[in-house]
Design a protein around this motif. Structure first.
Motif, mmCIF file in Angstrom:
data_model
loop_
_atom_site.group_PDB
_atom_site.id
_atom_site.type_symbol
_atom_site.label_atom_id
_atom_site.label_comp_id
_atom_site.label_asym_id
_atom_site.label_seq_id
_atom_site.Cartn_x
_atom_site.Cartn_y
_atom_site.Cartn_z
ATOM 1 N N ALA A 152 0.811 -1.211 0.000
ATOM 2 C CA ALA A 152 0.000 0.000 0.000
ATOM 3 C C ALA A 152 0.851 1.271 0.000
ATOM 4 C CB ALA A 152 -0.936 0.011 1.203
ATOM 5 N N HIS A 153 1.931 1.312 0.782
ATOM 6 C CA HIS A 153 2.728 2.526 0.860
ATOM 7 C C HIS A 153 3.958 2.479 -0.034
ATOM 8 C CE1 HIS A 153 0.224 3.302 4.341
ATOM 9 N NE2 HIS A 153 0.618 4.543 4.278
ATOM 10 N N GLY A 154 4.713 1.411 0.030
ATOM 11 C CA GLY A 154 5.932 1.333 -0.777
ATOM 12 C C GLY A 154 5.632 1.329 -2.260
ATOM 13 N N LEU A 155 4.831 0.380 -2.681
ATOM 14 C CA LEU A 155 4.470 0.303 -4.100
ATOM 15 C C LEU A 155 3.572 1.471 -4.490
ATOM 16 C CD1 LEU A 155 4.685 -1.303 -6.710
ATOM 17 C CD2 LEU A 155 2.757 -2.674 -5.964
ATOM 18 N N GLY A 156 2.674 1.859 -3.585
ATOM 19 C CA GLY A 156 1.770 2.971 -3.868
ATOM 20 C C GLY A 156 2.496 4.283 -4.055
ATOM 21 N N GLY A 157 3.445 4.576 -3.180
ATOM 22 C CA GLY A 157 4.219 5.799 -3.323
ATOM 23 C C GLY A 157 5.050 5.798 -4.593
ATOM 24 N N THR A 158 5.595 4.655 -4.940
ATOM 25 C CA THR A 158 6.389 4.547 -6.162
ATOM 26 C C THR A 158 5.528 4.745 -7.405
ATOM 27 O OG1 THR A 158 7.904 3.034 -5.037
ATOM 28 C CG2 THR A 158 7.953 3.051 -7.453
ATOM 29 N N VAL A 159 4.389 4.066 -7.453
ATOM 30 C CA VAL A 159 3.487 4.203 -8.603
ATOM 31 C C VAL A 159 2.978 5.640 -8.715
ATOM 32 C CG1 VAL A 159 1.243 3.498 -9.538
ATOM 33 C CG2 VAL A 159 2.821 1.785 -8.676
ATOM 34 N N GLY A 160 2.607 6.243 -7.583
ATOM 35 C CA GLY A 160 2.145 7.631 -7.604
ATOM 36 C C GLY A 160 3.215 8.585 -8.091
#
Length: 174
Positions: A152-160
């Protein structure tokens, strides 16, 4: 964005170094009170307006744009997440909706003041897909990431952050 990516990296390192909880995987981290989970997601979404719009340090158009995109991106994530749940499990869940809201908030944070409304919806919808499947993959592995911080945060921040470069418009915020 750096905070979200670092939180994901820290959770991954902790899960690999510290090890699993003593009762994992027999105890899945399911919420014991779904209405409170939804209330918490709603309060988080409300608070995120102050976080993203307040980052503009003004009450001008930049803050208004950040507030608008903070509303629309999680809505786009919520729609796509619900459709993925319905296609995969033949139903959607309230807890899945709460997860989608958090995922959308993390994705829009680096881009909040730099996207138009339609781009925010697209960013939210596109960001839902890799994280949805990352959560499915994580549940099939032995990785003990109790709050799915990596997905949610690691991949989410990267994708965002990556999609910010795709959708940002210089005319909106130079």
């Amino acid at each position: 964005t750096v905070v979200h990516v670092n939180a994901g990296v820290a959770a991954l390192v902790a899960a690999l170094c510290v090890g699993k909880r003593s009762d994992f995987p027999s105890s899945q981290l399911l919420p014991h009170n779904v209405p409170f989970t939804l209330l918490g997601a709603g309060l988080l979404w409300f608070g995120w307006f102050g976080f993203n719009a307040g980052s503009a340090l003004t009450a001008g158009t930049s803050a208004a744009l950040a507030s608008t995109t903070t509303m629309l991106a999680p809505a786009g994530t919520l729609v796509v997440w619900t459709l993925l749940d319905a296609a995969r499990q033949k139903r959607s869940t309230a807890v899945g909706a709460a997860i989608a809201i958090v995922v959308g908030l993390v994705a829009i944070t680096p881009a909040a003041g730099f996207l138009g409304p339609m781009s925010a919806i697209a960013l939210g919808g596109l960001a839902a897909v890799p994280r949805y499947f990352a959560l499915i993959w994580r549940s099939k592995t032995g990785l003990d990431d109790s709050l799915d911080v990596v997905a949610a945060h690691g991949l989410g921040g990267t994708v965002g952050a990556l999609l910010t470069g795709v959708f940002a418009q210089k005319a909106l915020n130079g």
